[in-house]
Write a protein that holds these residues in place. Structure first.
Motif, PDB file in Angstrom:
ATOM      1  N   MET A   1       3.101  20.245 -24.970  1.00  0.00           N
ATOM      2  CA  MET A   1       3.168  21.276 -23.925  1.00  0.00           C
ATOM      3  C   MET A   1       3.736  20.606 -22.679  1.00  0.00           C
ATOM      4  O   MET A   1       3.151  19.659 -22.152  1.00  0.00           O
TER       5      MET A   1
ATOM      6  N   VAL B   1       6.013  21.582 -18.924  1.00  0.00           N
ATOM      7  CA  VAL B   1       6.730  22.489 -18.015  1.00  0.00           C
ATOM      8  C   VAL B   1       7.521  21.608 -17.037  1.00  0.00           C
ATOM      9  O   VAL B   1       6.999  20.594 -16.551  1.00  0.00           O
TER      10      VAL B   1
ATOM     11  N   GLY C   1       2.900  25.368 -12.163  1.00  0.00           N
ATOM     12  CA  GLY C   1       2.043  26.155 -11.273  1.00  0.00           C
ATOM     13  C   GLY C   1       2.552  27.565 -11.014  1.00  0.00           C
ATOM     14  O   GLY C   1       2.092  28.244 -10.101  1.00  0.00           O
ATOM     15  N   LYS C   2       3.517  28.031 -11.811  1.00  0.00           N
ATOM     16  CA  LYS C   2       4.080  29.374 -11.603  1.00  0.00           C
ATOM     17  C   LYS C   2       3.799  30.303 -12.789  1.00  0.00           C
ATOM     18  O   LYS C   2       4.439  31.341 -12.942  1.00  0.00           O
ATOM     19  N   GLY C   3       2.928  29.864 -13.698  1.00  0.00           N
ATOM     20  CA  GLY C   3       2.575  30.732 -14.828  1.00  0.00           C
ATOM     21  C   GLY C   3       3.353  30.449 -16.107  1.00  0.00           C
ATOM     22  O   GLY C   3       3.087  31.069 -17.144  1.00  0.00           O
TER      23      GLY C   3
ATOM     24  N   GLY D   1       3.400  27.660 -17.951  1.00  0.00           N
ATOM     25  CA  GLY D   1       2.569  26.962 -18.933  1.00  0.00           C
ATOM     26  C   GLY D   1       1.687  27.950 -19.679  1.00  0.00           C
ATOM     27  O   GLY D   1       1.571  27.895 -20.909  1.00  0.00           O
ATOM     28  N   LYS D   2       1.101  28.873 -18.940  1.00  0.00           N
ATOM     29  CA  LYS D   2       0.244  29.887 -19.560  1.00  0.00           C
ATOM     30  C   LYS D   2       1.059  30.744 -20.534  1.00  0.00           C
ATOM     31  O   LYS D   2       0.629  30.999 -21.661  1.00  0.00           O
TER      32      LYS D   2
ATOM     33  N   ARG E   1      -4.057  15.821 -21.952  1.00  0.00           N
ATOM     34  CA  ARG E   1      -4.080  14.792 -20.910  1.00  0.00           C
ATOM     35  C   ARG E   1      -5.146  15.185 -19.887  1.00  0.00           C
ATOM     36  O   ARG E   1      -5.389  16.377 -19.668  1.00  0.00           O
TER      37      ARG E   1
ATOM     38  N   ASN F   1      -5.173  15.395 -16.744  1.00  0.00           N
ATOM     39  CA  ASN F   1      -4.725  16.299 -15.679  1.00  0.00           C
ATOM     40  C   ASN F   1      -4.649  17.755 -16.151  1.00  0.00           C
ATOM     41  O   ASN F   1      -4.699  18.680 -15.336  1.00  0.00           O
TER      42      ASN F   1
ATOM     43  N   PRO G   1      -8.290  21.169 -17.029  1.00  0.00           N
ATOM     44  CA  PRO G   1      -8.669  22.448 -16.389  1.00  0.00           C
ATOM     45  C   PRO G   1      -7.732  23.592 -16.763  1.00  0.00           C
ATOM     46  O   PRO G   1      -8.164  24.738 -16.888  1.00  0.00           O
TER      47      PRO G   1
ATOM     48  N   HIS H   1      -9.074  26.925 -18.552  1.00  0.00           N
ATOM     49  CA  HIS H   1      -8.740  28.210 -17.943  1.00  0.00           C
ATOM     50  C   HIS H   1      -8.161  29.166 -18.985  1.00  0.00           C
ATOM     51  O   HIS H   1      -8.181  30.380 -18.810  1.00  0.00           O
TER      52      HIS H   1
HETATM   53  C1  LIG Z   1      -0.230  21.286 -17.755  1.00  0.00           C
HETATM   54  C2  LIG Z   1       0.923  22.273 -17.675  1.00  0.00           C
HETATM   55  C3  LIG Z   1       1.472  22.544 -19.076  1.00  0.00           C
HETATM   56  C4  LIG Z   1       0.395  23.611 -17.098  1.00  0.00           C
HETATM   57  O1  LIG Z   1       1.469  24.527 -16.939  1.00  0.00           O
HETATM   58  P1  LIG Z   1       1.731  25.251 -15.535  1.00  0.00           P
HETATM   59  O2  LIG Z   1       2.936  26.100 -15.676  1.00  0.00           O
HETATM   60  O3  LIG Z   1       1.751  24.224 -14.461  1.00  0.00           O
HETATM   61  O4  LIG Z   1       0.403  26.123 -15.373  1.00  0.00           O
HETATM   62  P2  LIG Z   1       0.327  27.694 -15.054  1.00  0.00           P
HETATM   63  O5  LIG Z   1       1.006  27.943 -13.755  1.00  0.00           O
HETATM   64  O6  LIG Z   1       0.820  28.472 -16.221  1.00  0.00           O
HETATM   65  O7  LIG Z   1      -1.245  27.899 -14.909  1.00  0.00           O
HETATM   66  C5  LIG Z   1      -1.935  28.828 -15.708  1.00  0.00           C
HETATM   67  C6  LIG Z   1      -3.321  28.989 -15.203  1.00  0.00           C
HETATM   68  O8  LIG Z   1      -4.033  27.746 -15.300  1.00  0.00           O
HETATM   69  C7  LIG Z   1      -4.479  27.353 -14.016  1.00  0.00           C
HETATM   70  N1  LIG Z   1      -4.263  25.925 -13.869  1.00  0.00           N
HETATM   71  C8  LIG Z   1      -3.122  25.242 -14.106  1.00  0.00           C
HETATM   72  N2  LIG Z   1      -3.301  23.943 -13.854  1.00  0.00           N
HETATM   73  C9  LIG Z   1      -4.569  23.842 -13.427  1.00  0.00           C
HETATM   74  C10 LIG Z   1      -5.352  22.754 -12.998  1.00  0.00           C
HETATM   75  N3  LIG Z   1      -4.886  21.497 -12.973  1.00  0.00           N
HETATM   76  N4  LIG Z   1      -6.625  23.010 -12.601  1.00  0.00           N
HETATM   77  C11 LIG Z   1      -7.133  24.259 -12.647  1.00  0.00           C
HETATM   78  N5  LIG Z   1      -6.438  25.321 -13.039  1.00  0.00           N
HETATM   79  C12 LIG Z   1      -5.178  25.106 -13.430  1.00  0.00           C
HETATM   80  C13 LIG Z   1      -3.619  28.095 -13.016  1.00  0.00           C
HETATM   81  O9  LIG Z   1      -4.326  28.288 -11.803  1.00  0.00           O
HETATM   82  C14 LIG Z   1      -3.348  29.390 -13.729  1.00  0.00           C
HETATM   83  O10 LIG Z   1      -4.433  30.278 -13.538  1.00  0.00           O
HETATM   84  P3  LIG Z   1      -4.254  31.905 -13.562  1.00  0.00           P
HETATM   85  O11 LIG Z   1      -3.907  32.239 -14.990  1.00  0.00           O
HETATM   86  O12 LIG Z   1      -5.585  32.416 -13.142  1.00  0.00           O
HETATM   87  O13 LIG Z   1      -3.150  32.206 -12.615  1.00  0.00           O
HETATM   88  C15 LIG Z   1       2.069  21.774 -16.753  1.00  0.00           C
HETATM   89  O14 LIG Z   1       1.577  21.620 -15.428  1.00  0.00           O
HETATM   90  C16 LIG Z   1       2.695  20.460 -17.203  1.00  0.00           C
HETATM   91  O15 LIG Z   1       3.622  20.463 -18.004  1.00  0.00           O
HETATM   92  N6  LIG Z   1       2.212  19.316 -16.670  1.00  0.00           N
HETATM   93  C17 LIG Z   1       2.800  18.007 -16.944  1.00  0.00           C
HETATM   94  C18 LIG Z   1       2.785  17.632 -18.421  1.00  0.00           C
HETATM   95  C19 LIG Z   1       1.415  17.755 -19.037  1.00  0.00           C
HETATM   96  O16 LIG Z   1       0.438  17.218 -18.536  1.00  0.00           O
HETATM   97  N7  LIG Z   1       1.373  18.467 -20.168  1.00  0.00           N
HETATM   98  C20 LIG Z   1       0.139  18.674 -20.905  1.00  0.00           C
HETATM   99  C21 LIG Z   1       0.096  17.676 -21.996  1.00  0.00           C
HETATM  100  S1  LIG Z   1      -1.475  17.780 -22.863  1.00  0.00           S
END
Ligand SMILES: CC(C)(COP(=O)(O)OP(=O)(O)OC[C@H]1O[C@@H](n2cnc3c(N)ncnc32)[C@H](O)[C@@H]1OP(=O)(O)O)[C@@H](O)C(=O)NCCC(=O)NCCS
Length: 152
Positions: A76, A78, A84-86, A88-89, A114, A116, A119, A123
């Motif tokens: 996964m 982004v 943080g724009k939706g 990932g969800k 990971r 980070n 949460p 969620h």
């Molecule tokens: C982790 C990751 C996939 C999340 O995707 P994203 O597009 O940033 O997250 P979104 O904007 O879709 O967030 C979806 C929901 O989760 C919540 N959320 C996202 N990150 C969060 C965090 N760190 N803590 C708490 N809530 C979080 C958001 O508030 C949002 O809530 P909502 O549905 O009520 O609006 C992305 O940040 C990423 O690629 N990070 C770097 C690589 C990584 O760590 N990948 C995961 C490997 S296991």
């Protein structure tokens, strides 16, 4: 109108963008991997990606079956400026729905998160199972799972 779309990659330009984004987000910052790297089981996995209007990759994910009732989500990612724009969800929900449709008998999805991202998965309905491994001597991972509601 949405300025992005979610697809299952099906042509060469998709695949190169897909693997490059995975590398850029999940490997390159730690000096690991390469854009050409493929896991041995890529052909057994179902893949999803988000593309912008210019066919640039914004997000990736894959899911593969690991036993009769369980599948695992991996990779996964982004793009940094789009987090943080939706997206990932949306990516997570898409790859879950592909798994539900194409993996017969699926009852549980697991993943290694990971630290980070824990949460984010909580969620989105995943529960923490246990602290698992350290990737690249640096990134703590946690096993998480989501039990799927069986169709009646
Ligand atoms: C982790 C990751 C996939 C999340 O995707 P994203 O597009 O940033 O997250 P979104 O904007 O879709 O967030 C979806 C929901 O989760 C919540 N959320 C996202 N990150 C969060 C965090 N760190 N803590 C708490 N809530 C979080 C958001 O508030 C949002 O809530 P909502 O549905 O009520 O609006 C992305 O940040 C990423 O690629 N990070 C770097 C690589 C990584 O760590 N990948 C995961 C490997 S296991």
């Amino acid at each position: 109108m949405s300025d992005w779309k979610i697809i299952q990659p099906f042509e060469e330009s998709h695949w190169s963008a897909y693997y490059r984004l995975r590398y850029e987000i999940l490997r390159k910052p730690w000096g690991q991997g390469s854009p050409d790297h493929r896991e041995p089981d890529e052909k057994n996995a179902l893949h999803g990606m988000i593309l912008d209007n210019h066919e640039q990759a914004l997000a990736t994910a894959r899911i593969h079956q690991i036993d009769n009732t369980t599948a695992q989500i991996r990779f996964m990612a982004v793009r940094n400026d789009m987090q943080g724009k939706g997206l990932g969800k949306a990516m997570l929900h898409f790859i879950e729905s592909i798994g539900r449709k194409k993996i017969p008998g699926l009852q549980k999805i697991i993943l290694q998160s990971r630290e980070n991202a824990v949460p984010f998965y909580q969620h989105n309905g995943y529960q923490l199972v246990e602290k698992s491994f350290l990737l690249f001597d640096n990134i703590q991972h946690f096993l998480m799972e989501k039990k799927l509601i069986k169709p009646v």
